[in-house]
Design a protein around this motif. Structure first.
Motif: not given
Length: 399
Positions: A139-157
């Motif tokens: 899995m490769w995330r396309v685009g930058s993750p949000p600066a603040n989120t309740r769900f850090r596990e879904f928004n990792l680099e």
């Protein structure tokens, strides 16, 4: 049945001029002529009635598709110890590598789906797996993750595998093109449904858009009927697939018809996920699909073996006939002949609603009688529930 093909070219020429304001958009639909409204209604109708369509996006070339497949075949051919370095179980395996024998298909764990399968006519029933899926994934995330989120596990680099200097450029280039294609379809669907143009795409902003190719090792799993991905729906908004070098993807339309997916060169395949079902209160339903070894898969294996190509599968429609004995013989001899191993690679991108966005029926869909079946919840919470149900919460089980 041939899936309908939607050419996005004409829409893309004017999409940037279209307003997100419904009143202004109404005037623009008249200004640009009936083709615009008709095209958007056609997209929404297809997603509602079948849950699947083929799109031709001039920004996505067959060469782009092949370049991405090439790098993923090289990655999946690497040793397991190497790929294990890229596993991120804390992300529910939504970033980095995941091993085969981990994910469990919905048809194995969901009682309602089991009953649905039993009620199907025998000739359209899926091939039921005997354990977890026999597929690896990256899995490769396309685009930058949000600066603040309740769900850090879904928004990792995502991790970058060592030894692939072009990795990030290839992932971001192909991934962004697929995201752009999804966004165009999402805009057209929203207009066709009578919603603001950005009704869906505004929710996708900073969401985990995940390039998620899967690979299965045909050196080990080489018998016709082997299930690489059991009958299931995707949990995301829309899933977009590139063209593969090996066939084996079957889908079920909303009317229950089973269809072998054939993606023409230069085109992409899109299927509805659970999030769009939620946003439309069931007007669109999450599409069901499976990936299995068929006689056509083995036929493509023969052709690839003759050309000394990698045989990890990344979605294809090649035909011919090959015996099981040939496949096994080729796999056994591959080490001696110093040729590439057989791998079945499937190329896809999962477009997701932003984790902190509220997942609930939109606009007039909130008035549907079925709307109470889709209660409001954060998209991240929804994903936690769905992924835990299919064993992607970090617990590997035995086949």
């Amino acid at each position: 049945m041939e899936l309908p093909v939607i050419d996005l070219s004409r829409y893309l020429e004017i999409s940037g001029k279209l307003s997100n304001d419904r009143e202004k958009l109404s005037g623009q639909l008249q200004e640009f002529g009936p083709w615009l409204g008709e095209s958007c209604k056609e997209v929404s109708r297809i997603l509602r009635e079948t849950g699947a369509l083929i799109v031709k996006d001039p920004r996505c070339s067959a060469e782009d598709n092949d370049r991405f497949i090439d790098i993923m075949e090289k990655y999946f051919e690497r040793p397991q110890d190497y790929k294990k370095l890229h596993e991120r179980p804390q992300s529910y395996y939504q970033i980095g590598s995941s091993p085969d024998g981990l994910e469990v298909a919905k048809c194995v764990v969901d009682e309602k789906i089991k009953e649905k399968v039993k009620a199907m006519p025998m000739d359209v029933q899926p091939s039921l797996p005997h354990g977890p899926d026999l597929k690896e994934r990256y899995m490769w995330r396309v685009g930058s993750p949000p600066a603040n989120t309740r769900f850090r596990e879904f928004n990792l680099e995502p991790p970058i595998p060592e030894g692939f200097l072009e990795w990030k450029e290839v992932m971001d280039s192909w991934g962004s093109k697929m995201v752009n294609a999804v966004e165009a379809v999402a805009e057209m669907a929203a207009i066709g449904f009578g919603l603001p143009k950005d009704a869906f795409t505004s929710l996708l902003k900073q969401g985990p858009q995940l390039l998620g190719p899967t690979g299965s090792n045909l050196s080990h799993y080489n018998q016709e009927g082997t299930v690489f991905a059991g009958y299931h729906y995707d949990t995301n908004f829309l899933t977009i697939h590139g063209r593969s070098r090996f066939p084996g993807l079957n889908i079920w339309l909303r009317n229950g018809q089973k269809v072998e997916v054939k993606v023409p060169p230069g085109c992409l395949f899109i299927q509805t996920g659970k999030q769009i079902e939620w946003l439309t209160a069931g007007e669109c339903m999450a599409g069901m699909h499976e990936v299995v070894v068929t006689d056509k898969t083995l036929d493509a294996v023969k052709k690839a073996a003759e050309q000394n190509r990698s045989l990890w599968r990344v979605s294809s429609t090649v035909r011919d006939n090959i015996s099981i004995q040939f496949c096994i013989k080729y796999c056994l001899n591959s080490r001696e002949k110093n040729v590439k191993f057989l791998h079945f690679v499937h190329l896809q991108l999962f477009s997701n609603i932003a984790s902190d966005a509220m997942l609930k029926p939109l606009g007039h869909f909130a008035k549907r009688p079925q709307a109470n079946q889709y209660p409001p919840m954060y998209a991240g919470e929804f994903m936690q529930n769905e992924l835990s149900a299919i064993n992607l919460n970090g617990n590997k089980i035995e086949a």
